[in-house]
Design an enzyme around this catalytic site. Sequence first.
Site, PDB file in Angstrom:
ATOM      1  N   SER A 100       0.185  -2.632  -3.185  1.00 29.60           N
ATOM      2  CA  SER A 100       0.813  -2.473  -1.885  1.00 29.60           C
ATOM      3  C   SER A 100      -0.296  -2.255  -0.869  1.00 29.60           C
ATOM      4  O   SER A 100      -1.194  -1.437  -1.092  1.00 29.60           O
ATOM      5  CB  SER A 100       1.780  -1.292  -1.891  1.00 29.60           C
ATOM      6  OG  SER A 100       2.485  -1.246  -0.668  1.00 29.60           O
ATOM      7  N   GLU A 101      -0.244  -2.979   0.242  1.00 31.03           N
ATOM      8  CA  GLU A 101      -1.400  -2.998   1.143  1.00 31.03           C
ATOM      9  C   GLU A 101      -1.667  -1.660   1.812  1.00 31.03           C
ATOM     10  O   GLU A 101      -2.744  -1.444   2.356  1.00 31.03           O
ATOM     11  CB  GLU A 101      -1.308  -4.134   2.166  1.00 31.03           C
ATOM     12  CG  GLU A 101      -0.058  -4.177   2.985  1.00 31.03           C
ATOM     13  CD  GLU A 101       0.992  -5.126   2.425  1.00 31.03           C
ATOM     14  OE1 GLU A 101       1.218  -5.104   1.193  1.00 31.03           O
ATOM     15  OE2 GLU A 101       1.606  -5.859   3.214  1.00 31.03           O
ATOM     16  N   ASN A 102      -0.709  -0.744   1.753  1.00 32.62           N
ATOM     17  CA  ASN A 102      -0.968   0.592   2.296  1.00 32.62           C
ATOM     18  C   ASN A 102      -1.663   1.509   1.292  1.00 32.62           C
ATOM     19  O   ASN A 102      -1.651   2.729   1.456  1.00 32.62           O
ATOM     20  CB  ASN A 102       0.321   1.238   2.821  1.00 32.62           C
ATOM     21  CG  ASN A 102       1.423   1.274   1.780  1.00 32.62           C
ATOM     22  OD1 ASN A 102       1.571   0.329   1.008  1.00 32.62           O
ATOM     23  ND2 ASN A 102       2.184   2.338   1.730  1.00 32.62           N
ATOM     24  N   SER A 105      -8.043  -1.365   0.491  1.00 29.98           N
ATOM     25  CA  SER A 105      -6.881  -2.144   0.094  1.00 29.98           C
ATOM     26  C   SER A 105      -6.991  -3.585   0.592  1.00 29.98           C
ATOM     27  O   SER A 105      -6.701  -4.536  -0.142  1.00 29.98           O
ATOM     28  CB  SER A 105      -5.616  -1.487   0.661  1.00 29.98           C
ATOM     29  OG  SER A 105      -4.485  -2.143   0.180  1.00 29.98           O
TER      30      SER A 105
END
Lengths: 221, 221, 235, 235
Positions: free
Chosen positions: A46-48, A88
Amino acid sequence: MPLNRNQIAWRIAQEIEDGSYVNLGIGMPELVANYIPENREIIFHSENGILGMGPQPEKSEEDGDLINAGKKPVTLLTGGSYFNHTDSFAMVRGGHIDLCVLGAFQISKNGDLANWATLDNSKPPGVGGAMDLAVGAKNIFVMTEHCTKDGTPKIMEECSYPLTGQGVVNTIFTDLAVIDITSEGLKVREKINEISFMELQNKTGAPLIESDIKELSPPVL
Amino acid sequence: MPLNRNQIAWRIAQEIEDGSYVNLGIGMPELVANYIPENREIIFHSENGILGMGPQPEKSEEDGDLINAGKKPVTLLTGGSYFNHTDSFAMVRGGHIDLCVLGAFQISKNGDLANWATLDNSKPPGVGGAMDLAVGAKNIFVMTEHCTKDGTPKIMEECSYPLTGQGVVNTIFTDLAVIDITSEGLKVREKINEISFMELQNKTGAPLIESDIKELSPPVL
Amino acid sequence: MRDKVVQVLEIKMIDKRVNTFEEALQGIADSSTVLLGGFGQAGSPVELIEALIDQGATNLTVVSNNAGEGEFGLAALMKAGRIRKVICSYPRSSGSFIFEELYESGKIELEIVPQGTLSERMRAAGAGIGGFFTPTSAGTLLSQDKEVRQIDGKDYVFEKPLKADVALIKAHTADRWGNLTYNKSARNFGPAMAMAADLTIAQVQEITNLGEIDPEHVVTPGIFVNRVLEVKLEN
Amino acid sequence: MRDKVVQVLEIKMIDKRVNTFEEALQGIADSSTVLLGGFGQAGSPVELIEALIDQGATNLTVVSNNAGEGEFGLAALMKAGRIRKVICSYPRSSGSFIFEELYESGKIELEIVPQGTLSERMRAAGAGIGGFFTPTSAGTLLSQDKEVRQIDGKDYVFEKPLKADVALIKAHTADRWGNLTYNKSARNFGPAMAMAADLTIAQVQEITNLGEIDPEHVVTPGIFVNRVLEVKLEN
């Protein structure tokens, strides 16, 4: 019967190789996680700042500090890790994510993707991580209805909406077909039996290539 | 009497502000850590990934995984932290280090520094982190003998050796004087009493500015 | 003699702890560029942002992944009319009505930056990088006025560092040196923002004694942090 | 029926653990670019490097902060004649006699890169950055043939990413997903190198069960690591 969203998600899930690092775009693509074959271990990114993202928690277990890119509560699998946004997106941009599944407004025959802005300028646009994912992941799958609600093809010669990325899409999974974007053009790999190749072509805004088309037949979901 | 190395180190140490983040170059500058006034808390940075570096350990406490940039065993103070090389040089290049003390082969009147290579091409050169430190730290102090062993001035109009950085040096601390590099030129701030301004000028390869020179008089060390 | 004893006892200590919102936000000037941590609500320094309303700074340029939701935090600061411009990756959400009203009535400027580029630009500012080439946004509207360079056959867009006057971030634990750890995915933009601002202020759940954060586990070393304020929140 | 039971039991697992040096180094080709972790001896994967002599790959370009000391590790690989070129920041040390002999007799090529630039170039490769501008080395011999650009009144040098085929690094703890932690200042180049290579191989002091490394404390997430080998060393 055209596939429902769960069935498109199921079809994509079958295509994900064991051990892959996968990012699922916000919205419809999130459904893919529900249909990963049981004997495969997939690591969701997840990019966060999460690797090893797990399913939605019970209501009572929700934690506002553990959310996915769509800002919904998630969990972390054993072996998962947290990191900052810069790291990320280093994973994303650096080609370390094997696959990203994204939604689309439009896809062109050469793999251009438009999924972040329309031509309506009255509303503020928002790109989020879509452009980074589109250009960074090793493979981009698009998950979409074949046509818009009013029947306009989403697959076309050239996108009329602002692009997210140029020539980035590998394969399009729709409610009607699975289409690979190749140097020769749009190759139909699978389609549902209820529709003929010509009917599929009529619903598509760019020429399709017919060769050894298999049946697209997911289970009832 | 010209200062010995400990005395130059002492002089520099008096100049370091409380709460500073300081990187001490390999070799002679390392001595500065021994003379920090007791009522100041200084955080030493080592470019191999340490903040809060403490003194050399007892022989029995040495740890090959805890070394400074000169590859000598060190300790970590309470409150210290470890990080990777990339983050460490982000601190350096990004201007987060308040002060770096470096040795020098030559310094030019406009603050150019040469301390990494000579004109001898038979030996392989090595730059280490000197160029990053020279350009990145907020302030650069040079710690050096005023002249080379054969009496040649190290402070000159222009460096003849390859540069480490252009216009980077703020202040030069030698065994004879403390000299600020200003837009007007080389301002002598302090000098030892045993030498006249003219004698100091004769040992310096660029014009010095005389104004309100204080005595450079460290304790016996 | 007495004087000397006092002097010895008064050893100065690096102490980045502050006790009030007022101290925490002291000196933030009008027209500042302010980085606001958080991805949605995770990691958003809501209490610091709301205290900034009282502090009074106005005409701000705000950098934040999102443009606020509801009427709290960033949305409250917007509603108070303190923000001239928002730089973000994704302004719209179900609750971003305050931003949308201001945007549609032309009262707030908007710059859209892809999420990874946003973070990388702040990291570049913190790391002293003068600019970098990224493949993100090549061939799109967002690179229209930017330098594009082909490197090894691929198009890259030149992006400049995004430096700021102030960063307001939320972390989990801090000590008096300003070392920080974060909680789960609330880490997000905190580390990059802490590096990129001249004045970095962190609200934290807990301030611990120096040494209680394992040196191996420090995420943002204190060198990037100027002030820490404990703001205990219910989970 | 029996077949089905077997299939269910045979759930595949991501498992980056290998048991031998041979497995660890399998597939490293001649003429590869190989990143070698470590700053001096701290973090140097000495045992992996020495095993590379047996593995046989030759004509290598090696990236390492230093150029070896004594006759072990990198120096041994050099002595075995496997290295065509060294890219490093600081080749000379009191014990670097093998490198110096090869250099002075013209048998090894040398490229000097400032230490921070070296690390940043690898990080850029790992992060998909096409190149960046750094102030380091501006106006020096090391930027002689490079593009220089003035940005906001300061000179910056254009540096390209440094990508590699293989990275050999040393970490402290690993799990089967390849997550890594390091020990003290032995962390140094490990994280940047792990990102920058197509094949990253880590020797570690200990392999633990999945989940034993706290997700907050993972330093190099497994996505950057392909193989981990436990090599227990006396401290």
